[in-house]
Design an enzyme around this catalytic site. Structure first.
Site, mmCIF file in Angstrom:
data_model
loop_
_atom_site.group_PDB
_atom_site.id
_atom_site.type_symbol
_atom_site.label_atom_id
_atom_site.label_comp_id
_atom_site.label_asym_id
_atom_site.label_seq_id
_atom_site.Cartn_x
_atom_site.Cartn_y
_atom_site.Cartn_z
ATOM 1 N N SER A 1 -4.698 4.249 -10.664
ATOM 2 C CA SER A 1 -3.694 4.344 -9.605
ATOM 3 C C SER A 1 -4.278 4.866 -8.304
ATOM 4 O O SER A 1 -3.559 5.018 -7.322
ATOM 5 C CB SER A 1 -2.546 5.260 -10.051
ATOM 6 O OG SER A 1 -3.044 6.557 -10.351
ATOM 7 N N HIS B 1 -3.922 -2.576 -10.244
ATOM 8 C CA HIS B 1 -3.010 -1.467 -10.506
ATOM 9 C C HIS B 1 -1.589 -1.973 -10.722
ATOM 10 O O HIS B 1 -0.931 -2.402 -9.783
ATOM 11 C CB HIS B 1 -3.062 -0.472 -9.335
ATOM 12 C CG HIS B 1 -2.108 0.666 -9.486
ATOM 13 N ND1 HIS B 1 -1.400 1.197 -8.424
ATOM 14 C CD2 HIS B 1 -1.704 1.355 -10.593
ATOM 15 C CE1 HIS B 1 -0.629 2.169 -8.861
ATOM 16 N NE2 HIS B 1 -0.782 2.282 -10.174
ATOM 17 N N GLU C 1 -1.260 -4.078 -7.343
ATOM 18 C CA GLU C 1 -2.209 -3.863 -6.254
ATOM 19 C C GLU C 1 -3.572 -4.348 -6.726
ATOM 20 O O GLU C 1 -4.043 -3.926 -7.785
ATOM 21 C CB GLU C 1 -2.305 -2.372 -5.899
ATOM 22 C CG GLU C 1 -1.087 -1.816 -5.210
ATOM 23 C CD GLU C 1 -1.238 -0.332 -4.876
ATOM 24 O OE1 GLU C 1 -0.835 0.065 -3.780
ATOM 25 O OE2 GLU C 1 -1.753 0.425 -5.734
ATOM 26 N N ASN D 1 0.867 4.496 -3.757
ATOM 27 C CA ASN D 1 0.790 5.925 -4.068
ATOM 28 C C ASN D 1 0.364 6.759 -2.871
ATOM 29 O O ASN D 1 0.715 7.942 -2.780
ATOM 30 C CB ASN D 1 -0.155 6.164 -5.250
ATOM 31 C CG ASN D 1 0.492 5.820 -6.571
ATOM 32 O OD1 ASN D 1 1.713 5.779 -6.685
ATOM 33 N ND2 ASN D 1 -0.309 5.553 -7.584
#
Length: 283
Positions: free
Chosen positions: A119, A140, A152, A190
């Protein structure tokens, strides 16, 4: 390159979800975990999800049976040697990931592509642990993997254009929408989400509003489907702390320092839904 056989290393909440979407795309997948009990729990979760989808009429029973039949559990890493595509979904720490890829590099065929479900850790650093650095990429996924549409795709410094293209093709085959990301701490989602959650925890710690009202405010005032504190409980407070610490360590920017209350709750074992209590209590 045609992917005839895929493999997932790590049968936890992310790994079993990734194995499911691969199988739903019609690709046979090997699911491996170093913990045999964890492997059993992972496959049980997949079976439970498939059964629920049949019950709700989302999936035909025969189709669900076909998905399950394409997933094979293995307890020996050497059995992944013929996989064309291997994705790791193990603990979110750089050294174990590098060690895993170095071992897979010796086991798997030279043409195999490796992907990390990290992540926010460095794909470039992971690629430095293998000979095939051009064939390692970040993919991800988001939790719950079978439901969330986004992936991602992160290319490291060494990632080839061909590997990048194949990763995008696979994401499309998995019925996901991919965004291309240049390597940076925590990537895109994130990187934006973590400071927001962290600030919500600061707001709670400062007594500005209750946890209930913070979440209500973000749901009704910012149209978020779930409040930041409830989301943290879902993610896991320990996971959230690890992600926040990664961002802070990578940037050394004080604006990203993890909220002390988050550390306090983790130390107290208040990890969210998985422990029964985080910012809220659960049955």
């Amino acid at each position: 390159m045609t992917i005839q056989q895929a493999a997932v290393v790590g049968a936890g909440i992310m790994g079993n979800g990734i194995a499911q979407v691969i199988a739903e795309a019609g690709i046979p997948v090997l699911l491996y975990d170093i913990d045999t009990q964890g492997l059993k729990r992972g496959i049980h979760r997949i079976e439970k999800t498939l059964a629920r989808n049949v019950e709700k009429g989302k999936t035909a029973k025969k189709e669900a049976e076909g998905v399950r039949a394409r997933i094979e559990t293995v307890d020996d890493l050497r059995k992944l040697q013929d996989a064309d595509f291997v994705i790791e979904a193990i603990v979110e720490k750089i050294e174990p990931k590098k060690a895993l890829f170095a071992e897979l590099d010796q086991l798997c065929r030279p043409s195999a592509i490796f992907a990390s479900n990290t992540s926010g850790l460095s794909i470039t650093e992971m690629a430095g642990a293998v000979e095939r650095s051009d064939r390692l990429i970040g993919m991800h996924f988001f939790n719950p993997v079978p439901v969330m549409e986004l992936v991602e795709i992160i290319r490291g410094e060494q990632t080839s254009d061909e590997t990048f293209r194949i990763a995008h093709q696979l994401a499309e085959r998995f019925n996901k929408t991919a965004i291309s990301v240049k390597e940076a701490p925590l990537f895109v989602v994130n990187r934006i989400l973590t400071p927001m959650i962290n600030e919500a925890i600061f707001v709670l710690a400062e007594g500005i509003a209750t946890a209930e009202d913070i979440d209500k405010g973000m749901k009704l005032g910012a149209s978020h489907p779930i409040g930041p504190l409830a989301l943290t409980d879902l993610i896991g407070l320990d996971t959230m702390l690890m992600v926040a610490e990664t961002l802070y360590e990578e940037t050394k920017d004080s604006k990203y320092r993890p909220a002390p209350l988050l550390k306090q709750y983790v130390r107290a074992g208040r990890l969210g839904r998985k422990s029964g209590e985080g910012f809220f209590k659960y049955e």
